[in-house]
Scaffold this motif. Structure first.
Motif, PDB file in Angstrom:
ATOM      1  N   TRP A 368       0.818  -1.217   0.000  1.00  0.00           N
ATOM      2  CA  TRP A 368       0.000   0.000   0.000  1.00  0.00           C
ATOM      3  C   TRP A 368       0.851   1.266   0.000  1.00  0.00           C
ATOM      4  O   TRP A 368       0.431   2.317  -0.502  1.00  0.00           O
ATOM      5  CB  TRP A 368      -0.932   0.015   1.218  1.00  0.00           C
ATOM      6  N   ASP A 369       2.077   1.175   0.560  1.00  0.00           N
ATOM      7  CA  ASP A 369       2.900   2.383   0.714  1.00  0.00           C
ATOM      8  C   ASP A 369       4.031   2.460  -0.313  1.00  0.00           C
ATOM      9  O   ASP A 369       4.957   3.251  -0.159  1.00  0.00           O
ATOM     10  CB  ASP A 369       3.490   2.444   2.116  1.00  0.00           C
ATOM     11  N   THR A 370       3.952   1.673  -1.376  1.00  0.00           N
ATOM     12  CA  THR A 370       5.032   1.676  -2.355  1.00  0.00           C
ATOM     13  C   THR A 370       4.888   2.829  -3.334  1.00  0.00           C
ATOM     14  O   THR A 370       3.797   3.388  -3.528  1.00  0.00           O
ATOM     15  CB  THR A 370       5.065   0.346  -3.134  1.00  0.00           C
ATOM     16  N   SER A 371       5.986   3.168  -3.989  1.00  0.00           N
ATOM     17  CA  SER A 371       5.980   4.167  -5.056  1.00  0.00           C
ATOM     18  C   SER A 371       5.736   3.541  -6.416  1.00  0.00           C
ATOM     19  O   SER A 371       5.702   4.240  -7.430  1.00  0.00           O
ATOM     20  CB  SER A 371       7.324   4.907  -5.082  1.00  0.00           C
ATOM     21  N   SER A 391       9.048   7.146  -8.202  1.00  0.00           N
ATOM     22  CA  SER A 391       9.893   7.881  -7.265  1.00  0.00           C
ATOM     23  C   SER A 391      11.295   8.108  -7.824  1.00  0.00           C
ATOM     24  O   SER A 391      11.767   7.357  -8.691  1.00  0.00           O
ATOM     25  CB  SER A 391       9.998   7.108  -5.946  1.00  0.00           C
ATOM     26  N   THR A 395      13.929   1.185  -5.294  1.00  0.00           N
ATOM     27  CA  THR A 395      13.096   0.395  -4.395  1.00  0.00           C
ATOM     28  C   THR A 395      13.069  -1.049  -4.861  1.00  0.00           C
ATOM     29  O   THR A 395      13.438  -1.361  -5.999  1.00  0.00           O
ATOM     30  CB  THR A 395      11.650   0.960  -4.345  1.00  0.00           C
TER      31      THR A 395
END
Length: 446
Positions: A368-371, A391, A395
């Motif tokens: 849910w918090d990925t770029s 981003s 990552t």
């Protein structure tokens, strides 16, 4: 009795009499085999990334149609039939001058075949040649953008490149461009209600597209544009058009206050909430535009990432805003350093993959918090996953793709493969703004 290598040689068919012929939008590959087989053709531009359906029955005389090809393009192909292979190339012809445009589900068509629109505002002279050479195939006329400074609403002063079609701002039957009309830009921003737009018949009746661009204010992360419009009004805007787009420009208009990931999120909302079942596109920034965000620069990597974020969000068309007002005069072709070369690479890849980009859309689960934004496509038993890092930081993330079903993924143009864990999970790393396109070929048949 034959055993071992001799038996295998006897059971492997011989492929012969390979031939191919093409129109502007399709090709037919024919061949013969020494034994009845069910074959398929793998094909593409710059790599064999697209797969035809496997033939329904075993035969010795074969003919496979490759639909939805780009005009005036050379495709490599490989025939695969029960362990035997053969290769060749085929080149499509130029598009005919008088095409009938329409829509089929979420994609645009020309004479019934897929047309992936790559748009820009009207170009003239050297910029028209440059745009066409990159693969831009649709120019839009808006007031005061014609080629004659003394008559900027004259769009007939010089011929267009033959590969480019036109959307007109003359909302009459006689005034339509060869591809249709471009409705008033961002009508919601000008306080124009859907009912006040030009009333034009749908493409099914005319063979001409009604193309509409709205502001980004339909998107839930943006405030409503005014108290005159409810978000549901955007459904009424969509009902007046055949192809619907928007612009958000995170760098040059929002100076980074809007994350690049919103390019994907907004496209996804447009496709699912306001224009389900309708072709959609998004405008991508390519330079300074009006110059209010000089501390930030549009880079080639950002342009490529924004393009693929829009496609991952469901766009089946892309617009490139190449104009600027940073000097004394309006400039219709003002791209940031390195962007023109990047557009050539990006558009070429889009053209080669277009049949799968507009195929059945599927969900991909990411943290849910990925770029990273991701989605999948399915075409003729092949699974594709489009993933984009929005981003400026590297990552590494996991993906869940239920349709993967244990198949090994090939990463396009990177020379590597990824084996999934537990059939539906895999992990991969991303550099800043990096795009990965993964392919899981269809299972081999008997």
């Amino acid at each position: 009795m034959l055993t071992g290598a001799a038996a295998a040689a006897r059971s492997t068919p011989q492929i012969e009499a390979v031939a191919a012929e093409a129109s502007d939008a399709a090709a037919t590959v024919t061949w013969k085999t020494s034994l009845p087989t069910r074959g398929r053709v793998v094909y593409g531009v710059g790599g064999l990334h697209l797969y035809s359906p496997r033939e329904s029955s075993a035969v010795t005389a074969h003919a496979v149609v490759l639909p939805d090809l780009a005009p005036w393009t050379t495709y490599a192909f490989q025939i695969v039939a029960s362990g035997a292979t053969a290769t060749g190339t085929v080149t499509t012809s130029a598009a005919p001058p008088d095409r009938r445009f329409g829509v089929a589900g979420t994609h645009v068509t020309a004479n019934g075949s897929l047309f992936f629109p790559v748009l820009s505002y009207y170009q003239c002279g050297a910029s028209a040649v440059a745009a066409a050479s990159l693969g831009i195939n649709l120019f839009m006329q808006v007031p005061y953008t014609g080629c004659l400074p003394t008559n900027p609403n004259d769009f007939h002063s010089e011929p267009l490149p033959p590969s480019v079609s036109v959307l007109s701002d003359d909302y009459t039957d006689a005034g339509a461009g060869d591809a249709g009309w471009y409705l008033p830009d961002e009508p919601d921003g000008w306080g124009i209600a859907p009912e006040q737009l030009p009333q034009l018949p749908p493409s099914a009746q005319t063979g001409k597209l009604r193309v509409l661009n709205v502001s980004q204010h339909f998107y839930s992360a943006q405030a409503p544009i005014s108290d005159r419009f409810d978000r549901n009004d955007y459904k009424r805007f969509v009902a007046r058009a055949d192809l619907v787009g928007f612009d958000i420009y995170p760098i040059v208009k929002f100076c980074g206050r809007v994350p690049l990931l919103d390019v994907y999120r907004a496209q996804r909302e447009l496709m699912t909430m306001y224009a389900p079942g309708v072709p959609t596109f998004q405008w991508i920034e390519t330079g300074e535009m009006t110059g209010e965000c000089r501390a930030m620069q549009v880079t080639p990597q950002i342009v490529n990432a924004e393009t693929w974020l829009a496609i991952a969000g469901g766009a089946c068309g892309i617009g490139y805003f190449t104009n600027s007002w940073t000097g004394e005069l309006w400039n219709r072709w003002d791209l940031a350093p390195g962007v023109e070369a990047q557009l050539a690479r990006t558009i070429a890849q889009i053209r080669g993959l277009a049949p799968m980009l507009c195929a059945d859309y599927g969900e991909v689960t990411v943290p849910w918090d990925t770029s990273v934004a991701a989605s999948s496509r399915s075409l003729n038993g092949t699974l594709y996953v489009i993933a984009v890092n929005s981003s400026d930081q590297p990552t590494r993330i996991p993906f869940r793709v239920d349709a993967l079903a244990g198949r090994t993924l090939r990463v396009l143009d990177e020379g590597r493969t990824i084996k999934p864990a537990k059939k539906v999970y895999f992990r991969d790393s991303f550099e800043p703004f990096q795009v990965h396109v993964y392919v899981a070929p269809p299972p081999p048949g008997p």
